[in-house]
Design an enzyme around this catalytic site. Structure first.
Site, PDB file in Angstrom:
ATOM      1  CG  ASP A 177      11.547  50.468  -7.831  1.00 45.65           C
ATOM      2  OD1 ASP A 177      11.472  51.713  -7.906  1.00 45.65           O
ATOM      3  OD2 ASP A 177      12.340  49.803  -8.513  1.00 45.65           O
ATOM      4  CG  ASP A 179      15.427  46.814 -10.823  1.00 45.65           C
ATOM      5  OD1 ASP A 179      15.828  46.791 -11.995  1.00 45.65           O
ATOM      6  OD2 ASP A 179      14.227  46.628 -10.501  1.00 45.65           O
ATOM      7  NE  ARG A 237      10.928  46.773 -11.008  1.00 43.54           N
ATOM      8  CZ  ARG A 237      11.196  47.403 -12.147  1.00 43.54           C
ATOM      9  NH1 ARG A 237      10.962  48.699 -12.249  1.00 43.54           N
ATOM     10  NH2 ARG A 237      11.686  46.752 -13.166  1.00 43.54           N
ATOM     11  CE1 TYR A 284      14.348  38.495  -8.060  1.00 39.88           C
ATOM     12  CE2 TYR A 284      12.700  36.939  -8.841  1.00 39.88           C
ATOM     13  CZ  TYR A 284      13.787  37.753  -9.081  1.00 39.88           C
ATOM     14  OH  TYR A 284      14.303  37.837 -10.347  1.00 39.88           O
TER      15      TYR A 284
END
Length: 303
Positions: A85, A43, A189, A71
């Site tokens: 988010d 993203d 997310r 992550y």
């Protein structure tokens, strides 16, 4: 003689505020080639590792996109957004006393419940197709998006830190720094959303950085794209991802011509290894066919 067209795999550390398509476009300009693809987007808000395939090596991306990933993220508890988010619009804010009741022990318990094999409903603004259209396109058009849960594996979901954040709006919120190891297709997310929901205060992601895809780490990625950027050789990448199946020059020729290697299946140590010739070149990806070995995908070999 003209310079050979670039080929190989490029690891890029994407900055925030750019789309993955922007990075691909910059790489095309820097390397003066159109044939560049990527193994999974990030993203615009997110930073970190993008794996790009250049030239014939784009054919390897299909073997990279499904690898496990790592992550680092920050989850803000107390506020929900329509995108799960920080790029989305706020949809709910928990009362200050509810946020104050969120202890580290409760957070750890919520994280534990989201670790392992779980059924996860992707974010409504994900790239998943619903009726042939991307979920995020439907959501932005104001249409209702109902996504079904998918089985994913979160092998590590560790809390690195918990802190109060004063946002000057109805009391402080709670930020949780985490690290996540997960299978491809997992939405961090959605982990933030579900953790907040389980704790009764809502949550969303405020920071996301991808640090690993399979054997590739962001520490080896470039931050600047230039014509002389160094590409990883496709043979090196294929070996790291798939393992090696060494072949003779004659066997390499036969594989390129679509012939089977009779009785060679006993030499296979992996399901779909990379066939490497005596000069270290990637011939292709091979597979077992009975007692034989056959090419699953052939790579172009530079003269």
């Amino acid at each position: 003689m003209p310079e050979p067209a670039p080929r190989g795999i490029l690891l890029v550390d994407k900055p925030g505020g750019m789309t993955s398509h922007d990075v691909v476009a910059r790489a095309r300009r820097a390397l003066d080639t159109r044939k560049i693809g990527h193994a999974g987007t990030l993203d615009p808000m997110a930073t970190g590792l993008l794996v790009l395939g250049v030239g014939p090596a784009t054919r390897l991306l299909t073997y990279i996109v499904g690898l496990d990933k790592t992550y680092e993220a920050t989850i803000r508890l107390g506020v929900s957004t329509d995108s799960d988010d920080a790029d989305g619009d706020e949809t709910a804010r928990a009362a200050a006393d509810a946020v104050a009741a969120v202890t580290r022990d409760r957070i750890e318990a919520g994280v534990a419940a989201l670790t392992g094999e779980i059924d996860q409903v992707p974010s409504r603004v994900s790239a998943i197709k619903v009726g042939g259209r991307r979920a995020y396109d439907l959501a932005r058009a104001g249409e209702e998006v109902e996504l079904t849960a998918r089985r994913v594996t979160v092998s590590r979901f560790d809390v690195l830190g918990v802190r109060l954040v004063d946002t000057d709006a109805d009391g402080p919120l709670v930020d949780v720094d985490v690290v996540v190891d997960c299978t491809s297709g997992t939405y961090v997310r959605a982990l933030a959303r579900d953790l907040g929901s389980d704790l009764g205060v809502g949550g969303h992601l405020t920071a996301l950085r991808r640090t690993r895809i399979g054997p590739f780490g962001v520490s080896d990625a470039v931050t600047e794209l230039a014509p002389d950027v160094e590409l990883m050789q496709d043979a090196t990448v294929a070996t790291a991802v798939l393992g090696t199946f060494e072949v003779t020059a004659d066997e390499a020729r036969d594989l390129r011509h679509g012939k089977r290697l009779i009785g060679a299946a006993s030499r296979l140590s992996r399901e779909h290894p990379a066939a490497i010739d005596p000069e270290g070149r990637l011939i292709g990806i091979v597979e077992r066919r009975g007692e034989d070995v056959k090419s699953l995908m052939n790579m172009a070999v530079d003269a």
